[in-house]
Write an enzyme that holds these catalytic residues in place. Sequence first.
Site, PDB file in Angstrom:
ATOM      1  N   GLY A 215       3.027   0.411  -1.397  1.00  0.00           N
ATOM      2  CA  GLY A 215       4.186   1.229  -1.107  1.00  0.00           C
ATOM      3  C   GLY A 215       4.648   1.025   0.322  1.00  0.00           C
ATOM      4  O   GLY A 215       3.935   0.456   1.158  1.00  0.00           O
ATOM      5  N   CYS A 216       5.842   1.516   0.613  1.00  0.00           N
ATOM      6  CA  CYS A 216       6.418   1.332   1.943  1.00  0.00           C
ATOM      7  C   CYS A 216       5.663   2.125   3.010  1.00  0.00           C
ATOM      8  O   CYS A 216       5.250   1.573   4.037  1.00  0.00           O
ATOM      9  CB  CYS A 216       7.902   1.694   1.930  1.00  0.00           C
ATOM     10  SG  CYS A 216       8.303   3.222   1.050  1.00  0.00           S
ATOM     11  N   TYR A 217       5.460   3.431   2.773  1.00  0.00           N
ATOM     12  CA  TYR A 217       4.693   4.214   3.739  1.00  0.00           C
ATOM     13  C   TYR A 217       3.280   3.654   3.918  1.00  0.00           C
ATOM     14  O   TYR A 217       2.829   3.464   5.062  1.00  0.00           O
ATOM     15  CB  TYR A 217       4.601   5.675   3.292  1.00  0.00           C
ATOM     16  CG  TYR A 217       5.867   6.489   3.429  1.00  0.00           C
ATOM     17  CD1 TYR A 217       6.543   6.587   4.645  1.00  0.00           C
ATOM     18  CD2 TYR A 217       6.384   7.198   2.345  1.00  0.00           C
ATOM     19  CE1 TYR A 217       7.695   7.350   4.768  1.00  0.00           C
ATOM     20  CE2 TYR A 217       7.532   7.967   2.463  1.00  0.00           C
ATOM     21  CZ  TYR A 217       8.193   8.044   3.679  1.00  0.00           C
ATOM     22  OH  TYR A 217       9.330   8.803   3.798  1.00  0.00           O
ATOM     23  N   SER A 220       3.237   0.586   6.284  1.00  0.00           N
ATOM     24  CA  SER A 220       3.463   0.866   7.709  1.00  0.00           C
ATOM     25  C   SER A 220       2.295   1.603   8.345  1.00  0.00           C
ATOM     26  O   SER A 220       2.083   1.514   9.550  1.00  0.00           O
ATOM     27  CB  SER A 220       4.752   1.679   7.884  1.00  0.00           C
ATOM     28  OG  SER A 220       4.626   2.964   7.299  1.00  0.00           O
TER      29      SER A 220
END
EC number: 1.2.1.38
Length: 412
Positions: A215-217, A220
């Site tokens: 996922g994106c979160y 990061s």
Amino acid sequence: MGPSTALGGAAPARAGLAHKNGALGSCSSFILKTSPRVGCSSHRVRASIASSPQKQYSPKTPAVKSGEEVRIAVLGASGYTGAEIVRLLANHPQFRITVMTADRKAGEQFGSVFPHLITQDLPNLVAVKDADFSKVDAVFCCLPHGTTQEIIRDLPQQLKIVDLSADFRLRDINEYAEWYGHAHRAPELQEEAVYGLTEVLRDEIRNARLVANPGCYPTSIQLPLVPLIKAKLIKLSNIIIDAKSGVTGAGRGAKEANLYTEIAEGIHAYGIKGHRHVPEVEQGLSDAAESKVTISFTPNLICMKRGMQSTMFVEMAPGVTVSDLYEHLKSTYEGEEFVKLLNGSNVPHTRHVVGSNYCFMNVFEDRIPGRAIIISVIDNLVKGASGQAVQNLNLMMGLPENTGLQYQPLFP
């Protein structure tokens, strides 16, 4: 508020559903067709930062030769991540799209759905049930979570697959059921799936048939925290994360909560008690620590199209300084093409990574003694989704992982 599956959204009430694991799916080789397209650029081979628990993998993929064509299917091509796959592959010398699906847009030309890509020579969109996979070597699955497991289960076994949904990210199918509200529908494939955080698990990804794109979160957050936890430079308790995402992270579906008048001139916290990306992050950090890690995580939707910033507040181990954290991240990612530690006191900004596969990060001293603040930024649609997916499939096909991904950020 609860943005879409792309951002994860708030978790449903935990039902504690269980489903028994099945047997590992079989893997076989894929077929490539020769094409006169040009070769790809050089790239230094890097080792993984960490390894996941022991898994079984498909036989090591033979490297694709220069000029050899890999035929690609994009499932769910009418969403933002599907469109971003198409944009990125326009610059890829060896991946050619031969199948595109979008059930609600079946029969339409892709350029009519995304006019900015009208110059690309692409097949018409078809329903998944009508897709012909006989001339496909690899698949990018860009469908919403909860719809992917059965589709991937029924795909030909020789295909290499990168799944951009959340359906195969959590190794524990009981935990998946708790957070996503239904039993896992392909538990036998879950045992085969490899988590696709490229810089951390590239050795496993290289030999995988099915990769669960992060996922994106979680991307990061894990890129800075995994190496620091693995080196025991920060404490496992009191990890606090405040993260902000652009609206594309909520997907392309029409939702009242994402209307301009609902999101403009403001910032919106959501999923406060239980965002679905929490178990994904905790799984990766716990692997690095070799013990259970629990985080405090608050996601926010901010009124911008693209971009993601995660601000992480951590407590350093006894005797460790901010300089130690910085130097370890510097040595970890030295030579990495897509993860960059900024110099000195430079602050990472989302506007400096838009349209690119980069993750920029830096470490700062907190005014509270013994604590540090880490800031990480990515483009949620590229490094947080489609760019990392291309990076992973490059590895799976034996190609340099930067192939087709050397887009520089768009600024201003």
